[in-house]
Write an enzyme that holds these catalytic residues in place. Structure first.
Site, PDB file in Angstrom:
ATOM      1  N   LYS A  40       0.842  -1.210   0.000  1.00  0.00           N
ATOM      2  CA  LYS A  40       0.000   0.000   0.000  1.00  0.00           C
ATOM      3  C   LYS A  40       0.872   1.253   0.000  1.00  0.00           C
ATOM      4  CE  LYS A  40      -2.029   2.887   3.221  1.00  0.00           C
ATOM      5  NZ  LYS A  40      -2.125   4.047   2.358  1.00  0.00           N
ATOM      6  N   GLU A  54      10.280   0.905  10.350  1.00  0.00           N
ATOM      7  CA  GLU A  54      11.266   1.957  10.110  1.00  0.00           C
ATOM      8  C   GLU A  54      10.523   3.260  10.328  1.00  0.00           C
ATOM      9  OE1 GLU A  54      12.955   4.776   8.906  1.00  0.00           O
ATOM     10  OE2 GLU A  54      12.930   4.112   6.824  1.00  0.00           O
ATOM     11  N   CYS A 109      13.437  10.594   7.133  1.00  0.00           N
ATOM     12  CA  CYS A 109      13.434  10.049   8.502  1.00  0.00           C
ATOM     13  C   CYS A 109      14.813  10.168   9.148  1.00  0.00           C
ATOM     14  CB  CYS A 109      12.956   8.614   8.494  1.00  0.00           C
ATOM     15  SG  CYS A 109      13.757   7.622   7.240  1.00  0.00           S
ATOM     16  N   GLU A 133      10.201  15.210  15.686  1.00  0.00           N
ATOM     17  CA  GLU A 133      10.525  15.142  14.257  1.00  0.00           C
ATOM     18  C   GLU A 133       9.692  16.192  13.529  1.00  0.00           C
ATOM     19  OE1 GLU A 133       9.268  11.595  12.027  1.00  0.00           O
ATOM     20  OE2 GLU A 133      11.291  11.542  11.210  1.00  0.00           O
TER      21      GLU A 133
HETATM   22  P1  NDP Z   1       1.862   7.966   8.485  1.00  0.00           P
HETATM   23  O1  NDP Z   1       2.654   7.119   9.392  1.00  0.00           O
HETATM   24  O2  NDP Z   1       0.422   8.228   8.848  1.00  0.00           O
HETATM   25  O3  NDP Z   1       1.854   7.364   6.987  1.00  0.00           O
HETATM   26  C1  NDP Z   1       2.726   6.390   6.513  1.00  0.00           C
HETATM   27  C2  NDP Z   1       1.938   5.271   5.818  1.00  0.00           C
HETATM   28  O4  NDP Z   1       1.109   4.599   6.766  1.00  0.00           O
HETATM   29  C3  NDP Z   1       0.990   5.770   4.740  1.00  0.00           C
HETATM   30  O5  NDP Z   1       0.909   4.807   3.706  1.00  0.00           O
HETATM   31  C4  NDP Z   1      -0.332   5.837   5.483  1.00  0.00           C
HETATM   32  O6  NDP Z   1      -1.461   5.768   4.640  1.00  0.00           O
HETATM   33  C5  NDP Z   1      -0.232   4.589   6.330  1.00  0.00           C
HETATM   34  N1  NDP Z   1      -1.117   4.576   7.500  1.00  0.00           N
HETATM   35  C6  NDP Z   1      -1.703   5.626   8.117  1.00  0.00           C
HETATM   36  N2  NDP Z   1      -2.436   5.195   9.174  1.00  0.00           N
HETATM   37  C7  NDP Z   1      -2.321   3.849   9.206  1.00  0.00           C
HETATM   38  C8  NDP Z   1      -2.852   2.828  10.056  1.00  0.00           C
HETATM   39  N3  NDP Z   1      -3.625   3.114  11.096  1.00  0.00           N
HETATM   40  N4  NDP Z   1      -2.518   1.547   9.789  1.00  0.00           N
HETATM   41  C9  NDP Z   1      -1.721   1.228   8.755  1.00  0.00           C
HETATM   42  N5  NDP Z   1      -1.204   2.147   7.921  1.00  0.00           N
HETATM   43  C10 NDP Z   1      -1.480   3.450   8.134  1.00  0.00           C
HETATM   44  O7  NDP Z   1       2.608   9.328   8.311  1.00  0.00           O
HETATM   45  P2  NDP Z   1       1.961  10.751   7.947  1.00  0.00           P
HETATM   46  O8  NDP Z   1       1.723  10.759   6.521  1.00  0.00           O
HETATM   47  O9  NDP Z   1       0.764  11.053   8.776  1.00  0.00           O
HETATM   48  O10 NDP Z   1       3.113  11.738   8.443  1.00  0.00           O
HETATM   49  C11 NDP Z   1       3.112  12.173   9.812  1.00  0.00           C
HETATM   50  C12 NDP Z   1       4.497  12.267  10.355  1.00  0.00           C
HETATM   51  O11 NDP Z   1       5.094  10.988  10.312  1.00  0.00           O
HETATM   52  C13 NDP Z   1       5.423  13.158   9.543  1.00  0.00           C
HETATM   53  O12 NDP Z   1       5.311  14.478   9.921  1.00  0.00           O
HETATM   54  C14 NDP Z   1       6.760  12.566   9.897  1.00  0.00           C
HETATM   55  O13 NDP Z   1       7.194  13.123  11.116  1.00  0.00           O
HETATM   56  C15 NDP Z   1       6.476  11.092  10.095  1.00  0.00           C
HETATM   57  N6  NDP Z   1       6.826  10.288   8.902  1.00  0.00           N
HETATM   58  C16 NDP Z   1       7.958   9.556   8.958  1.00  0.00           C
HETATM   59  C17 NDP Z   1       8.352   8.841   7.853  1.00  0.00           C
HETATM   60  C18 NDP Z   1       9.605   8.044   7.853  1.00  0.00           C
HETATM   61  O14 NDP Z   1      10.159   7.787   6.790  1.00  0.00           O
HETATM   62  N7  NDP Z   1      10.062   7.599   8.993  1.00  0.00           N
HETATM   63  C19 NDP Z   1       7.593   8.869   6.597  1.00  0.00           C
HETATM   64  C20 NDP Z   1       6.366   9.612   6.667  1.00  0.00           C
HETATM   65  C21 NDP Z   1       6.031  10.307   7.790  1.00  0.00           C
HETATM   66  P3  NDP Z   1      -2.156   7.128   4.131  1.00  0.00           P
HETATM   67  O15 NDP Z   1      -1.143   7.862   3.346  1.00  0.00           O
HETATM   68  O16 NDP Z   1      -3.265   6.606   3.290  1.00  0.00           O
HETATM   69  O17 NDP Z   1      -2.617   7.870   5.347  1.00  0.00           O
END
Ligand code: NDP
Length: 518
Positions: free
Chosen positions: A223, A297, A331, A428
């Site tokens: 996904k 991660e 990240c 972050e």
């Molecule tokens: P999320 O953790 O919400 O999104 C990452 C992925 O998880 C997306 O595909 C999202 O889907 C999916 N997801 C969201 N909710 C669920 C759930 N309950 N169960 C399973 N999968 C889920 O990150 P955000 O987009 O909300 O970003 C928020 C913060 O997270 C950022 O500001 C940053 O600090 C951190 N972040 C860290 C990352 C990293 O590489 N470590 C990458 C992205 C964000 P969908 O897009 O459909 O919501």
């Protein structure tokens, strides 16, 4: 991908909010004389835009299940926008639990009937083929990635796409040598693996996850993030072009709940997630007690430590790359600058000078250094955290630069006078914002670097090899770079400690995550 069953006409569920005015970035606290190379000087670069026509983005995409494009059970779509212009790019299927179920059934069937029976060297051929196709179609992928994510074309072209191809190439080499990956034991695949990826490196995170999974003999349901689905859907087309057997890779778009439906399905034996710590915790809780393998991660708050004996201009470049690469939406970004007090004033002056030359703007321009923020929601998160830094007493500085009228852009931002208790030093931000803290001794640097809930990466800048070894051994970070930053290679493992997650991706360790060994 074919469109034999296009999604039904929407009830629209718009993921990104409609464009509207954003709160203005906080004004600089101290004026700064723009460098001679700043964008407004006579040395300003002429525009060098990449052609949008290289990306053949269709108006609408379905789900990629069992080798075919399918309509989602809901009949709904979400719109994905170009963050640099706020214009819609395409409608994408809004999948749900029913679609996850179909995709997992297809992956389970493909595993049982085809992929697990295939000779390992035949699996390798598919991976090599995918890698070659990614290279052949690299410009199309780079342009699509930049339009959908907002990252500069220079980065998608020179980092994301070549690294994605390199991961498939590297793991292709492992596919028929698994017994050497776990000497003295019998390597076995898990079966169906579920993978949820974020929006900051959409294609690269897909490659980090799919390449080792397939090499180890698993089949996949993946996904992508809702704001950046397009390169994953383009990758579905690559799977078809490579004649990958139907069901081996399934790519389904939909909201977070669908990600959870994939992770918790009993037929999914291994889960891999990259994203926020809060969602990582939810996934770990959701699958606890079911014997599934899990790699997480998550976030980071890396310290980039500059000692007084470092080559300062080189260190400035490393700090710039550490925090402004991909707008800081990384990240492992070096979001905390730890600089030795004796050189702090000189170093900050050089840093400001260099920041004044950063070109912020159109991500499709080959000269752009800092592109667009991925979504309005992320812009608001950055703005809120920056405001907290000012309110808590840190000094804010931003270079003079003109941001485009439209799109989600944020000025490169530097904070000095930061206390370790400030939110900008602990949380972050995931944006182009650097928080500076000073230190006097090596021990103090190590203590401050480790004073975080995260533990993903760190950087050390010094000319002394012995100091690099001494400090690196004491840093609680999965990756420590020395006199460089943000270097990635498929042969090198990547992952974190503490709230940055567990398990490793990349290298031999990343392959282990997709194997059970008896
Ligand atoms: P999320 O953790 O919400 O999104 C990452 C992925 O998880 C997306 O595909 C999202 O889907 C999916 N997801 C969201 N909710 C669920 C759930 N309950 N169960 C399973 N999968 C889920 O990150 P955000 O987009 O909300 O970003 C928020 C913060 O997270 C950022 O500001 C940053 O600090 C951190 N972040 C860290 C990352 C990293 O590489 N470590 C990458 C992205 C964000 P969908 O897009 O459909 O919501």
């Amino acid at each position: 991908m074919s469109s034999d069953q296009p999604p039904k006409r929407p009830e629209r569920a718009v993921k990104r909010a409609a464009p509207s005015a954003l709160p203005a970035p906080v004004a600089p606290a101290t004026p700064h004389v723009a460098s001679a190379l700043a964008a407004s000087s006579p040395w300003a670069y002429a525009p060098a835009p990449e052609s949008k026509e290289l990306a053949l983005i269709r108006p609408r995409y379905g789900l990629f299940i069992d080798g075919q494009e399918r309509a989602p059970a809901s009949g709904e779509v979400v719109i994905t926008y170009n963050p640099a212009t706020e214009e819609p790019l395409a409608e994408v299927a809004k999948g749900g639990a029913e679609d996850a179920d179909r995709a997992i059934s297809a992956a389970e069937r493909a595993y049982r009937k085809v992929w697990s029976k295939l000779a390992p060297r035949e699996r390798a051929k598919y991976l090599y083929r995918i890698s070659r196709i990614l290279q052949e179609r690299s410009r199309e992928f780079a342009v699509t990635e930049t339009l959908d994510s907002g990252k500069p074309i220079r980065e998608s072209r020179d980092v994301d796409v070549p690294l994605a191809a390199a991961h498939f190439w590297y793991y292709a080499g492992w596919a028929d040598k698994l017994q050497y990956a776990v000497p003295g034991r019998r390597p076995e695949s898990h079966g169906v693996v579920g993978q949820v990826i974020p929006w900051n490196f959409p294609l690269l995170m897909l490659a980090w996850k799919i390449a080792p999974a397939l090499a180890a003999g698993n089949t996949v349901v993946l996904k992508p993030a809702s704001t950046t689905p397009l390169t994953a859907l383009l990758f579905a087309d690559v799977c078809r072009q490579a004649d990958l057997p139907p069901g081996v890779v399934n790519i389904i778009t939909g909201p977070g709940e669908m990600g959870m439906a994939i992770a918790t399905d009993p037929r999914v034996a291994k889960v891999a997630f990259t994203g926020s710590t809060s969602v990582g915790i939810k996934i770990a809780q959701g699958i606890a007690g079911h014997g599934k393998a899990l790699t997480l991660e998550l976030g980071g708050k890396a310290a980039n430590i500059v000692f007084e004996d470092a080559a300062l201009d080189q260190a400035v470049e490393g700090v710039i790359n550490g925090i402004f690469f991909n707008q800081g939406e990384v990240c492992c970004a070096g979001s905390r600058l730890l600089v030795q007090e004796s050189i702090a004033e000189d170093f900050i002056a050089r840093l400001k000078d260099r920041m004044s030359t950063l070109r912020v703007g159109d991500p499709m321009d080959k000269n752009t250094d800092v592109g667009a923020i991925n979504s309005r929601a992320q812009m608001e998160t950055i703005g809120e955290l920056v405001a907290s830094g000012v309110a808590e007493g840190a000094n804010l500085w931003q270079p003079e630069c003109v941001l485009p009228d439209r799109g989600w852009f944020y000025k490169p931002t530097l904070f000095t006078n930061v206390a370790q208790s400030h939110r900008i030093a602990r949380e972050e931000i995931f944006g182009p914002v650097l928080s500076t803290i000073t230190f006097r001794t090596v021990d103090e640097a190590i203590e401050k670097a480790n004073n975080t809930a995260y533990g993903l990466s760190a950087g050390i800048w010094t000319e002394k090899g012995s100091r690099i070894l001494q400090v690196a051994a004491q840093l609680k970070a999965g990756v420590v770079w020395a006199n460089t930053f943000n270097r990635f290679d498929p042969t090198s493992p990547f992952g974190g400690y503490k709230e940055s997650g567990y398990g490793r991706e990349g290298g031999l360790q990343g392959l282990h995550a997709y194997l059970r060994s008896s």
